[in-house]
Design an enzyme around this catalytic site. Structure first.
Site, mmCIF file in Angstrom:
data_model
loop_
_atom_site.group_PDB
_atom_site.id
_atom_site.type_symbol
_atom_site.label_atom_id
_atom_site.label_comp_id
_atom_site.label_asym_id
_atom_site.label_seq_id
_atom_site.Cartn_x
_atom_site.Cartn_y
_atom_site.Cartn_z
ATOM 1 N N TYR A 189 -6.583 7.137 6.118
ATOM 2 C CA TYR A 189 -5.477 6.207 6.323
ATOM 3 C C TYR A 189 -4.213 6.977 6.700
ATOM 4 C CZ TYR A 189 -8.118 2.314 4.229
ATOM 5 O OH TYR A 189 -9.047 1.346 3.942
ATOM 6 N N ASP A 198 -5.154 0.921 -3.177
ATOM 7 C CA ASP A 198 -6.308 1.294 -2.369
ATOM 8 C C ASP A 198 -5.877 2.156 -1.185
ATOM 9 O OD1 ASP A 198 -9.247 0.537 -1.367
ATOM 10 O OD2 ASP A 198 -7.878 0.318 0.333
ATOM 11 N N THR A 210 -2.960 0.429 1.277
ATOM 12 C CA THR A 210 -1.946 1.350 1.812
ATOM 13 C C THR A 210 -2.363 1.931 3.156
ATOM 14 O OG1 THR A 210 -2.871 3.220 0.563
ATOM 15 C CG2 THR A 210 -1.137 1.928 -0.508
#
Length: 383
Positions: A64, A59, A20
């Site tokens: 991120y 994940d 992700t």
């Protein structure tokens, strides 16, 4: 969907996991930065569609999409979806300055994810500098073990981006449950590669593979590579070939893919449904040897678009510049590359010409790319 044992952890996971880092953006496309912002609603729908399609492993990481990824997963796993999914996230070890930082960051991640525990918690992007200067002196592994003992994390591991000798040191340091490695048919020996995967598997450690498509590099392959694949099997795409290379390996527990739409989920799940260890014939293994030789003729830069280089003081959007160069090398289309350089790259940050060679990005790059050397070359070529 096929399912596999995650080493000796007792977990069974889908052969295909969802990364992700590159969720859908509000203005379209997928992004490895949040410069244009993640499309939260579409991302939540995408994650739930993946779960409904049989994917069990998701994940993410602290950084991120500047934290948006963890928040989106937390939102997506409400309404009964948490019980159907395994969350894997990572401790940003480069942010740890003292022994209290690990726990502080973990608490923030639990809050973002809206959960009482994390199924798989990794030390993120282990490289020698952070291992020596942060992990060891600040007793990060000991804090990780304590978090497992307290039930805040169920399984522990690390993602890795360095030499094989450091991998051996790290893997012997603790009783790890899992590890995450960069591996694909072009990177068989890179940062441990197959040797690291086999060593981990021999110890009963689950192996997750990241960058199976090398940040998209193995999707839009050169014409000669595409023809080699087509000749061997006209019905199999370059993406399916890349996945099959990894699913063939008995050491691999799951392969992560950064899918950006329900259609991509459906396609990849269809590939995963055919996944088996030992699925490839000797003739198919020879195809990978042939395309590896073909790729060697193209002097691309080994950027995977991980965006760990984010935060350039001059605002250079480094992965977009490198991606434009690589697509030019593979396609030979200089006019397209110049158009991208003049129009698309500025939507996400500065072009390569703004680089001053300060070296900050090079310290963070898992691929050890000499960015300061490449940026002026790229600017001279496309400006």
């Amino acid at each position: 969907m096929q399912y596999r044992a995650m080493g000796s952890t007792g977990m069974e996971v889908s052969a295909l996991g969802m990364g992700t880092m590159r969720l859908p953006l509000r203005e379209g496309g997928q992004g490895y930065t949040s410069s244009r912002g993640a499309d939260v609603e579409r991302s939540v729908e995408l994650i739930r569609h993946a779960i409904d399609s049989g994917i069990t492993y998701f994940d993410t990481a602290f950084n991120y999409l500047h934290g948006e990824s963890e928040k989106i997963i937390g939102k997506a796993l409400q309404d009964g979806y948490r019980e159907r999914a395994l969350i894997a996230t990572k401790s940003p070890i480069w942010m740890i300055e003292g022994e209290d930082d690990f726990d502080r960051l973990l608490r923030k991640q639990l809050d973002r994810l809206q959960t009482d525990y994390i199924d798989v918690y990794l030390l993120h992007s282990v490289m020698e500098k952070d291992w020596r200067n942060r992990v060891l002196p600040h007793r990060v592994v000991e804090s990780l073990l304590a978090a497992k003992e307290a039930g805040l994390v169920k399984h522990i591991g690390f993602s890795f981006h360095d030499r094989m000798d450091l991998f051996r040191e790290v893997i012997d340091y603790a009783d790890w449950d899992v590890c995450q490695l960069q591996l694909n048919y072009l990177d068989r020996g890179f940062q441990g590669g197959l040797e690291a995967a086999r060593l981990a598997a021999d110890k009963g450690i689950g192996v997750m593979v990241m960058e199976p498509l090398r940040g998209g590099h193995l999707v839009n392959v050169p014409a000669d590579v595409r023809e080699t694949f087509r000749t061997a099997d006209p019905d199999r795409s370059p993406v399916e070939w890349a996945f099959d290379f990894l699913w063939d390996l008995p050491e691999v527990s799951l392969v992560l893919s950064g899918m950006g739409s329900p259609e991509e989920v459906d396609i990849d799940c269809a590939y995963a449904d055919r996944a088996r260890a030992g699925m490839l014939s000797p003739e198919e293994h020879a195809v990978f040897d042939a395309v590896e030789r073909q790729f060697a003729a193209y002097p691309t830069i080994p950027c995977t678009g991980c965006n760990y280089c984010a935060g350039c003081p001059q605002g250079v959007t480094i992965p977009y510049n490198l991606q434009t160069y690589n697509q030019y090398v593979l396609s030979g289309d200089i006019e397209r590359a110049k158009w991208e350089y003049a129009t698309t790259i500025p939507l996400n940050g500065a072009t390569a010409g703004a680089c001053i060679g300060c070296g900050e990005c090079e310290e963070r790059c898992p691929q050890k790319i000499p960015v300061g050397e490449w940026m002026p070359k790229i600017d001279e070529l496309f400006a």
